[in-house]
Design an enzyme around this catalytic site. Sequence first.
Site, mmCIF file in Angstrom:
data_model
loop_
_atom_site.group_PDB
_atom_site.id
_atom_site.type_symbol
_atom_site.label_atom_id
_atom_site.label_comp_id
_atom_site.label_asym_id
_atom_site.label_seq_id
_atom_site.Cartn_x
_atom_site.Cartn_y
_atom_site.Cartn_z
ATOM 1 N N SER A 120 40.608 39.008 36.829
ATOM 2 C CA SER A 120 41.092 37.868 37.605
ATOM 3 C C SER A 120 40.066 37.428 38.636
ATOM 4 O O SER A 120 40.283 36.438 39.323
ATOM 5 C CB SER A 120 42.430 38.200 38.264
ATOM 6 N N HIS A 141 41.248 34.633 30.792
ATOM 7 C CA HIS A 141 42.180 35.024 31.851
ATOM 8 C C HIS A 141 43.600 34.554 31.531
ATOM 9 O O HIS A 141 43.881 33.356 31.558
ATOM 10 C CB HIS A 141 41.697 34.442 33.187
ATOM 11 N N GLU A 153 42.719 30.700 31.118
ATOM 12 C CA GLU A 153 41.498 30.162 31.718
ATOM 13 C C GLU A 153 40.341 30.773 30.945
ATOM 14 O O GLU A 153 40.235 32.003 30.865
ATOM 15 C CB GLU A 153 41.370 30.665 33.169
ATOM 16 N N ASN A 191 43.089 31.328 40.747
ATOM 17 C CA ASN A 191 43.139 32.227 41.917
ATOM 18 C C ASN A 191 42.405 31.667 43.128
ATOM 19 O O ASN A 191 42.695 32.037 44.267
ATOM 20 C CB ASN A 191 42.614 33.617 41.557
#
Length: 293
Positions: A120, A141, A153, A191
């Site tokens: 992440s 991801h 992702e 994130n």
Amino acid sequence: MEIKKITVLGAGQMGNGIAHVCAQAGYEVKMRDIEQRFLDRGFETIKKNLGRAVKKGKMSQEEADTIVGRITGVLDLKDAVKDADLVIEAIPEVVKLKLDTWKEVDEAAPDHAILASNTSSISITQMAAVTKRPEQFIGMHFFNPVPVMGLVEIIKGAATADSTVDVIKTVSEKVGKKTVIVNEAPGFAVNRVLIPAINEAILAIQEGVATVEDMDLAIKLGLNWPMGPLTLADFVGLDTLLYIADYFVDEFKDSKYRAPALLRKMVRAGWLGRKTGKGFYDYSGEKPVPLRF
Ligand code: CAA
């Protein structure tokens, strides 16, 4: 290049979810972890989550069994990757552990295999550089819970080839996900936004702006999030959030990403969220009870 055999490293929260959706899409899957009890727990979760669909009449028990039957649990790393077309890594977010694992995988996996990390936050370029195939290395991801969330992702490292991106896009779509392609940067796209948002919610709690349940309700109804930020923090894991915030400060050299003192204190206390039964809520009873700070 057609992917037929996928190996997932790690049978935890993310790993078992990834193995689940890959098997459901028809891939032959090996799920690897370091101890049998982790594999057992991974299989239990996959069966439980498939059971939801069976209960709702969306899938027959026979179909669910066929999906589970496509997944083989493996303990030995070399065995796990020796005939893989694609290796997806979902092991703990510890840089040294990831680099050591990738070196070993690179030695044992076939030359044509693509290597993908579900990290992440950790640099794809840094992991790719310890292998002899950086052009076949990529970030993939997924989001928790993997069977439900619609996004992958795709992260390009410095050397990732466009042909690798194309293969991963095809696999992601086959497992039912939409994709976005992101150039490597700490936290990628999601994130980068999520961590500051959760940090800010925790800071507001720390300052007494609102109670835990009111902050969650405010964001849930005011912004139409499926979960409030503190419920989501408990769901993701407070240790994971702290790790990412610290990583952002190191990588961006910018204190705006710093973790609130309250988050650090809770992690030190072992209150990591749902997985330990206590975080911003106490999960020991029938219903989660918000903590007072
Ligand atoms: N596995 C499989 N299916 C699941 C599931 C799981 N773990 N949890 C829920 N579901 C399914 C349910 O069976 C249900 O399916 P149907 O629509 O077919 O009936 C559906 O998901 C909705 O579930 P519920 O009705 O039980 O509950 P809900 O509506 O409250 O949804 C939720 C639960 C999907 C988790 C929702 O609250 C949500 O989307 N929350 C936000 C999750 C999120 O933001 N995740 C990203 C975290 S960040 C991350 O992962 C990346 C990182 O690097 C930190």
